[in-house]
Every structure is written in structure tokens, then in C-alpha cells.
Design a protein around this motif. Structure first.
Motif, mmCIF file in Angstrom:
data_model
loop_
_atom_site.group_PDB
_atom_site.id
_atom_site.type_symbol
_atom_site.label_atom_id
_atom_site.label_comp_id
_atom_site.label_asym_id
_atom_site.label_seq_id
_atom_site.Cartn_x
_atom_site.Cartn_y
_atom_site.Cartn_z
ATOM 1 N N SER A 72 0.830 -1.204 0.000
ATOM 2 C CA SER A 72 0.000 0.000 0.000
ATOM 3 C C SER A 72 0.864 1.254 0.000
ATOM 4 N N GLY A 73 1.877 1.270 0.869
ATOM 5 C CA GLY A 73 2.761 2.430 0.936
ATOM 6 C C GLY A 73 3.565 2.615 -0.332
ATOM 7 N N MET A 74 4.031 1.530 -0.895
ATOM 8 C CA MET A 74 4.836 1.635 -2.121
ATOM 9 C C MET A 74 3.993 2.078 -3.313
ATOM 10 N N ALA A 75 2.708 1.713 -3.322
ATOM 11 C CA ALA A 75 1.827 2.176 -4.397
ATOM 12 C C ALA A 75 1.713 3.696 -4.368
ATOM 13 N N ALA A 76 1.524 4.254 -3.160
ATOM 14 C CA ALA A 76 1.429 5.709 -3.038
ATOM 15 C C ALA A 76 2.736 6.375 -3.449
ATOM 16 N N TRP A 77 3.863 5.839 -2.975
ATOM 17 C CA TRP A 77 5.158 6.437 -3.283
ATOM 18 C C TRP A 77 5.481 6.329 -4.770
ATOM 19 N N THR A 78 5.145 5.203 -5.390
ATOM 20 C CA THR A 78 5.445 5.007 -6.807
ATOM 21 C C THR A 78 4.728 6.041 -7.668
ATOM 22 N N LEU A 79 3.471 6.341 -7.318
ATOM 23 C CA LEU A 79 2.744 7.371 -8.077
ATOM 24 C C LEU A 79 3.450 8.715 -7.967
ATOM 25 N N PHE A 80 3.817 9.088 -6.737
ATOM 26 C CA PHE A 80 4.493 10.375 -6.529
ATOM 27 C C PHE A 80 5.835 10.430 -7.254
ATOM 28 N N SER A 81 6.655 9.409 -7.082
ATOM 29 C CA SER A 81 8.006 9.447 -7.659
ATOM 30 C C SER A 81 7.968 9.366 -9.180
ATOM 31 N N GLU A 82 7.004 8.631 -9.749
ATOM 32 C CA GLU A 82 6.943 8.543 -11.210
ATOM 33 C C GLU A 82 6.584 9.889 -11.832
ATOM 34 N N ILE A 83 5.564 10.552 -11.271
ATOM 35 C CA ILE A 83 5.180 11.866 -11.814
ATOM 36 C C ILE A 83 6.322 12.864 -11.646
ATOM 37 N N LEU A 84 6.932 12.877 -10.462
ATOM 38 C CA LEU A 84 7.989 13.852 -10.179
ATOM 39 C C LEU A 84 9.225 13.625 -11.056
ATOM 40 N N THR A 85 9.721 12.402 -11.105
ATOM 41 C CA THR A 85 10.981 12.152 -11.816
ATOM 42 C C THR A 85 10.819 12.300 -13.328
ATOM 43 N N ARG A 86 9.690 11.848 -13.874
ATOM 44 C CA ARG A 86 9.503 11.968 -15.317
ATOM 45 C C ARG A 86 9.229 13.428 -15.720
ATOM 46 N N SER A 87 8.533 14.183 -14.871
ATOM 47 C CA SER A 87 8.291 15.601 -15.178
ATOM 48 C C SER A 87 9.590 16.405 -15.140
ATOM 49 N N MET A 88 10.529 15.962 -14.293
ATOM 50 C CA MET A 88 11.799 16.684 -14.171
ATOM 51 C C MET A 88 12.612 16.642 -15.453
ATOM 52 N N THR A 89 12.475 15.570 -16.223
ATOM 53 C CA THR A 89 13.329 15.388 -17.401
ATOM 54 C C THR A 89 12.565 15.472 -18.716
ATOM 55 N N VAL A 90 11.253 15.658 -18.649
ATOM 56 C CA VAL A 90 10.452 15.554 -19.874
ATOM 57 C C VAL A 90 10.793 16.644 -20.895
ATOM 58 N N PHE A 91 11.110 17.855 -20.423
ATOM 59 C CA PHE A 91 11.412 18.930 -21.375
ATOM 60 C C PHE A 91 12.719 18.656 -22.121
ATOM 61 N N ILE A 92 13.697 18.112 -21.410
ATOM 62 C CA ILE A 92 14.980 17.797 -22.058
ATOM 63 C C ILE A 92 14.813 16.610 -22.999
ATOM 64 N N PRO A 189 7.371 6.580 6.173
ATOM 65 C CA PRO A 189 7.051 5.261 6.756
ATOM 66 C C PRO A 189 6.382 4.327 5.738
ATOM 67 N N ILE A 190 7.194 3.776 4.859
ATOM 68 C CA ILE A 190 6.702 2.815 3.863
ATOM 69 C C ILE A 190 7.141 1.408 4.260
ATOM 70 N N VAL A 191 8.431 1.259 4.513
ATOM 71 C CA VAL A 191 8.992 -0.042 4.868
ATOM 72 C C VAL A 191 8.784 -0.332 6.358
ATOM 73 N N TYR A 192 8.747 0.717 7.157
ATOM 74 C CA TYR A 192 8.632 0.558 8.617
ATOM 75 C C TYR A 192 7.428 1.365 9.119
ATOM 76 N N PRO A 193 6.846 0.982 10.266
ATOM 77 C CA PRO A 193 5.784 1.798 10.865
ATOM 78 C C PRO A 193 6.371 3.077 11.455
ATOM 79 N N ALA A 194 5.586 4.141 11.462
ATOM 80 C CA ALA A 194 6.086 5.447 11.932
ATOM 81 C C ALA A 194 6.510 5.393 13.395
ATOM 82 N N ASN A 195 5.879 4.526 14.202
ATOM 83 C CA ASN A 195 6.168 4.544 15.639
ATOM 84 C C ASN A 195 7.475 3.847 16.012
ATOM 85 N N VAL A 196 8.161 3.224 15.042
ATOM 86 C CA VAL A 196 9.450 2.605 15.374
ATOM 87 C C VAL A 196 10.612 3.578 15.182
#
Length: 261
Positions: A72-92, A189-196
Motif C-alpha cells: 500500500s505504501g509503495m503504491a502511493a510512493w510510486t505514483l508520486f516518484s513517477e510523476i515527479l521524476t519523469r516531469s523533471m526530465t520531460v522537457f529535455i 514510513p513505507i517499509v517501517y511503521p512510523a512509531n518505530v
């Protein structure tokens, strides 16, 4: 600006379709790789941490809880990182097209965002199938997932456009951000719970605008918990501000983009 995007909506839709097909045109599994890559990464983490290191989540005895939490956590992070990283280089990456064809340049990050959202929806469908296989069916809190998707997409798109424009003028921006993203991932907190997290580092979670959105995914898909509305104020504000600033910044820099490229 938005009127121009609407006028070029058919171009955007056909480009998204072409992007999805073009990436794996000679691949036997085709678009399944969009799903298999994050799933493979999550499954490796699940096996290593839950089976080898015996990591367990507090407040639950379900043996499938940790893989579901992680996916679940990786799904959320993957969406964010894909949009961010591809937008950073799309103009070049699309510089040759920008020099030959006249079209609203903002179409490019919109195409990136649209492609990422379709990938994400396909990934969520695959996750639901895996969850059912694990004997877990998400509860009513699932209806809040679109709120998380909208906020993550807004933050990723806003920051991605700003950094993408900056990367045209200063090519180090993308390189620095790749390092920042790695650190950002492990401070979420994707791999670990926030309280650790040790108490002296706990304040970093409060400074991380993606952490509440990752928690929203984990609460909705695993715990069937409703998020604290106050925790979503900062991500919502960042999404609106970054989108607004991105539009202003892009409009001012747009006339010089092609010349610099």
C-alpha cells in the motif's frame, strides 16, 4: 493556459496512448511491466523484512499484514516518484519535438501525469487481486483513496513542473533530486511503521508532506481506518501552492525554454 490544454486534449490523449504502447512495443508482457516492477520490488522487501528479518506490524497478528502495509505504501510512493521524476526530465527528453512542432509545452508534463495515473490505477487493480489472494478485503475507508491519489498527483505534478523547468537551465537539478528522493523514500514510513522511528527523528515525519498520504493508503487498504483530517492539511496546501506556483513559473520561463534547449 488551461484553454490551450483543452484545445489540445486529443493530442494529449493520443500521446498518453502512444507513450503506454511505445515503452514496451517489442515486449512480450507489454504494459504488465508497469505493474510487475513495483510489485516485484514490494515482494522482495516483504520477503526480506517479514520472513528473513521477522518484521511485524504492531496491533495486528495477521501474517499478511506487513506485505499489505508495504504494498500500500509503495503504491502511493510510486505514483508520486513517477510523476515527479519523469516531469523533471520531460522537457529535455522532448527537446527535438519542442523545436519542430508548435504546441502548448505544458502538454508534456500533463501527458506524463496522465500516463502515471493510468499505471497507478492498473497497479491498484493488481493489488486488490493480491490482497484477495492473501485473504484480505479492504473496508469502507477505501472510498478515501481517490483523495490520496489527487493530492499525490497534485504535489508530484507541481514540484515536477517547477524542477523540470529548473533542470532545463541547471542540469544538476535532476541529479540532486535523485539523491534527495532516495533519502525522502527512507524518511517516509513505507517499509517501517512510523512509531518505530527513534524519538529524536520523529519530527521528520511531521515535516514530510508525503507521509500522511502514504498513511492514508495504508489506513484505507489495510487497517480500514479513517485518517485524521488535520494530517491532510499540509499535503493539500502543498498541492495547491505547488500547482499554482508551477503554472506561474512555467509561464514566465516558457518563452526561453526552447532557446536554452
Amino acid at each position: 493556459m488551461f484553454r490551450s490544454l483543452w484545445q489540445y486534449r486529443h493530442f494529449i490523449i493520443s500521446s498518453i496512448r502512444g507513450d503506454l504502447k511505445g515503452r514496451f512495443v517489442r515486449s512480450r508482457l507489454g504494459g504488465l511491466w508497469f505493474i510487475l516492477h513495483p510489485l516485484a520490488q514490494a515482494l522482495i522487501f516483504s520477503i526480506v523484512l517479514s520472513e528473513v528479518l521477522k518484521a511485524r506490524l504492531p496491533d495486528t497478528d495477521s501474517p499478511a499484514a506487513y506485505p499489505i502495509y508495504l504494498l500500500s505504501g509503495m503504491a502511493a510512493w510510486t505514483l508520486f516518484s513517477e510523476i515527479l521524476t519523469r516531469s523533471m526530465t520531460v522537457f529535455i527528453e522532448q527537446a527535438p519535438v519542442m523545436k519542430k512542432i508548435a504546441f502548448p509545452r505544458l502538454c508534456l508534463p500533463v501527458i506524463v501525469g496522465g500516463t502515471a495515473l493510468i499505471n497507478h490505477l492498473l497497479l491498484l487493480v493488481a493489488l486488490f487481486v493480491i490482497f484477495i489472494f492473501l485473504g484480505h478485503i479492504p473496508g469502507r475507508a477505501l472510498v478515501l483513496l481517490p483523495i490520496g491519489i489527487i493530492m499525490i498527483a497534485a504535489i508530484g505534478f507541481g514540484l515536477g513542473v517547477i524542477l523540470g523547468v529548473m533542470n532545463v537551465f541547471i542540469r544538476d537539478v535532476a541529479q540532486v533530486m535523485m539523491i534527495v528522493l532516495q533519502l525522502w523514500y527512507w524518511l517516509t514510513p513505507i517499509v517501517y511503521p512510523a512509531n518505530v522511528l527513534p524519538e529524536k527523528y520523529a519530527f521528520l515525519i511531521g515535516l514530510n508532506p508525503i507521509a500522511p498520504l502514504v498513511a492514508l493508503y495504508q489506513d484505507a487498504l489495510l487497517f480500514n481506518r479513517w485518517p485524521n483530517p488535520e494530517s491532510l492539511i499540509v499535503p493539500a496546501a502543498l498541492g495547491v501552492v505547488s500547482m499554482a506556483f508551477a503554472m506561474i513559473f512555467f509561464r514566465r520561463a516558457s518563452p526561453e525554454l526552447v532557446d536554452v534547449l
